[in-house]
Design a protein around this motif. Structure first.
Motif, PDB file in Angstrom:
ATOM      1  N   SER A 123       0.767  -1.370  -0.209  1.00 11.96           N
ATOM      2  CA  SER A 123      -0.116   0.020  -0.086  1.00 11.96           C
ATOM      3  C   SER A 123       0.951   1.116  -0.022  1.00 11.96           C
ATOM      4  O   SER A 123       2.081   1.336   0.589  1.00 11.96           O
ATOM      5  N   PRO A 124       0.338   2.497  -0.499  1.00  8.87           N
ATOM      6  CA  PRO A 124       1.241   3.756  -0.413  1.00  8.87           C
ATOM      7  C   PRO A 124       1.648   3.804   0.806  1.00  8.87           C
ATOM      8  O   PRO A 124       2.926   4.604   0.929  1.00  8.87           O
ATOM      9  N   GLY A 125       0.667   4.116   1.918  1.00 16.16           N
ATOM     10  CA  GLY A 125       1.242   4.189   3.267  1.00 16.16           C
ATOM     11  C   GLY A 125       2.396   3.408   3.665  1.00 16.16           C
ATOM     12  O   GLY A 125       3.585   4.203   4.086  1.00 16.16           O
ATOM     13  N   TYR A 126       2.456   2.193   3.456  1.00 22.26           N
ATOM     14  CA  TYR A 126       3.638   1.322   3.903  1.00 22.26           C
ATOM     15  C   TYR A 126       4.649   1.677   2.842  1.00 22.26           C
ATOM     16  O   TYR A 126       5.949   1.602   3.533  1.00 22.26           O
ATOM     17  N   THR A 127       4.595   1.828   1.706  1.00 24.17           N
ATOM     18  CA  THR A 127       5.639   1.988   0.842  1.00 24.17           C
ATOM     19  C   THR A 127       6.327   3.250   1.159  1.00 24.17           C
ATOM     20  O   THR A 127       7.531   3.328   1.348  1.00 24.17           O
ATOM     21  N   ALA A 128       5.558   4.494   1.839  1.00 19.60           N
ATOM     22  CA  ALA A 128       6.134   5.640   2.162  1.00 19.60           C
ATOM     23  C   ALA A 128       7.005   5.432   3.558  1.00 19.60           C
ATOM     24  O   ALA A 128       8.166   5.909   3.574  1.00 19.60           O
ATOM     25  N   LEU A 129       6.470   4.679   4.466  1.00 20.50           N
ATOM     26  CA  LEU A 129       7.334   4.071   5.677  1.00 20.50           C
ATOM     27  C   LEU A 129       8.638   3.622   5.385  1.00 20.50           C
ATOM     28  O   LEU A 129       9.726   3.875   5.772  1.00 20.50           O
ATOM     29  N   GLY A 140       3.539  12.941  -4.378  1.00 15.99           N
ATOM     30  CA  GLY A 140       2.978  12.140  -5.379  1.00 15.99           C
ATOM     31  C   GLY A 140       2.869  10.616  -5.170  1.00 15.99           C
ATOM     32  O   GLY A 140       2.174   9.872  -6.007  1.00 15.99           O
ATOM     33  N   ASP A 141       3.477  10.117  -4.064  1.00 14.52           N
ATOM     34  CA  ASP A 141       3.645   8.644  -3.953  1.00 14.52           C
ATOM     35  C   ASP A 141       2.335   8.148  -3.309  1.00 14.52           C
ATOM     36  O   ASP A 141       2.142   7.275  -3.447  1.00 14.52           O
ATOM     37  N   PRO A 162      -1.394   9.772  -2.971  1.00 16.37           N
ATOM     38  CA  PRO A 162      -2.149  11.002  -3.243  1.00 16.37           C
ATOM     39  C   PRO A 162      -3.246  11.247  -1.975  1.00 16.37           C
ATOM     40  O   PRO A 162      -3.498  12.342  -1.816  1.00 16.37           O
ATOM     41  N   ARG A 163      -3.711  10.328  -1.269  1.00 13.07           N
ATOM     42  CA  ARG A 163      -4.468  10.448  -0.184  1.00 13.07           C
ATOM     43  C   ARG A 163      -3.818  10.270   1.255  1.00 13.07           C
ATOM     44  O   ARG A 163      -4.587  10.137   2.133  1.00 13.07           O
ATOM     45  N   GLY A 164      -2.416  10.433   1.049  1.00 16.47           N
ATOM     46  CA  GLY A 164      -1.792  10.472   2.264  1.00 16.47           C
ATOM     47  C   GLY A 164      -2.203  11.463   3.245  1.00 16.47           C
ATOM     48  O   GLY A 164      -1.832  11.453   4.311  1.00 16.47           O
ATOM     49  N   TRP A 165      -2.770  12.666   2.769  1.00 13.70           N
ATOM     50  CA  TRP A 165      -3.071  13.752   3.658  1.00 13.70           C
ATOM     51  C   TRP A 165      -3.999  13.520   4.510  1.00 13.70           C
ATOM     52  O   TRP A 165      -3.988  13.857   5.538  1.00 13.70           O
TER      53      TRP A 165
END
Length: 250
Positions: free
Chosen positions: A44-50, A104-105, A107-110
């Motif tokens: 998922s994008p969140g885990y990828t960012a972490l 941009g990694d 988009p709904r991270g905000w």
């Protein structure tokens, strides 16, 4: 656990301790989710960012350590390290999600950022709460009164209510002068004025023999130990009061 035992535990740890218990359990749950994430969640994008900042195992270890610290310090008089650690980790988590949105990694991270940052702010706010119960852990059941810079009662424990005859609801917001005979009140007012100017009290830490005033108008001898400390709202005071001879706190 029975309701009576639960009440005793909550009374012992106070609002701050109960908040740390909640945060500690949440931290451990987050640690578990990071340590053993399903494959689809790991992508998922969140885990990828972490994972771009540090391995998920490192994040899990940080959450686990913070949770354990909260669960230990919830019973201790000094709990600032736990509050600081929890606040810092929550804010860091929020910043990672926020940065991933701008990159941009994610988009709904905000959305996640708003949740984590708000939660961190809430914990930081709780850390500023004065806690009469926390002070009472080290006072052997004495009456404990917390007041603000203007001498208005902010909180006090059941022993104070029993000793002076005012319930917590009745006492909070009233001036400390309700606890002393009229002839002594001008000394109290002058002392508060001096502390506001100097930022410290010459009486801090000393045991002071005084006369207390119950709600029914009766006077009784007391021993007072007062300490001044600085909160976000300015100077605050914690007074530990024990009756002498004729006083009755039992």
């Amino acid at each position: 656990m029975s309701n009576r035992n639960l009440t005793r535990v909550l009374h012992r740890i106070g609002r701050r301790g109960a908040s740390l218990a909640f945060v500690g359990l949440l931290c451990l749950a987050i640690a578990a989710s990071l340590a053993f994430p399903p494959a689809e969640q790991r992508a998922s994008p969140g885990y990828t960012a972490l994972a771009a900042i540090a391995p998920l195992g490192a994040w899990a270890l940080a959450w686990c350590a913070t949770g354990a610290l909260c669960l230990v310090q919830m019973f201790l008089r000094s709990d600032r390290i736990a509050f600081a650690a929890a606040t810092a980790l929550l804010l860091l988590y929020g910043l990672v999600y926020l940065i991933s949105t701008f990159n941009g990694d994610n988009p709904r991270g905000w959305v996640g950022a708003a949740v984590w940052l708000a939660f961190g702010g809430w914990i930081a706010l709780i850390a500023t709460w004065p806690e009469a119960v926390a002070a009472d852990r080290a006072t052997g059941g004495a009456a404990v009164v917390v007041a603000d810079a203007d001498g208005l009662i902010q909180s006090w424990n059941p022993q104070a209510a029993k000793l002076f005859g005012w319930s917590t609801e009745e006492a909070v917001g009233r001036p400390l002068t309700i606890l002393m005979p009229p002839r002594l009140r001008h000394h109290h007012v002058e002392g508060l004025a001096r502390v506001r100017v100097t930022g410290s009290s010459k009486l801090a830490g000393r045991i002071i023999p005084l006369v207390g005033l119950r709600r029914d108008g009766s006077e009784f001898p007391i021993a007072l130990t007062v300490n001044a400390w600085h909160s976000d709202d300015g100077i605050a005071y914690t007074g530990v009061i024990r009756p002498l001879r004729g006083g009755d706190a039992d």
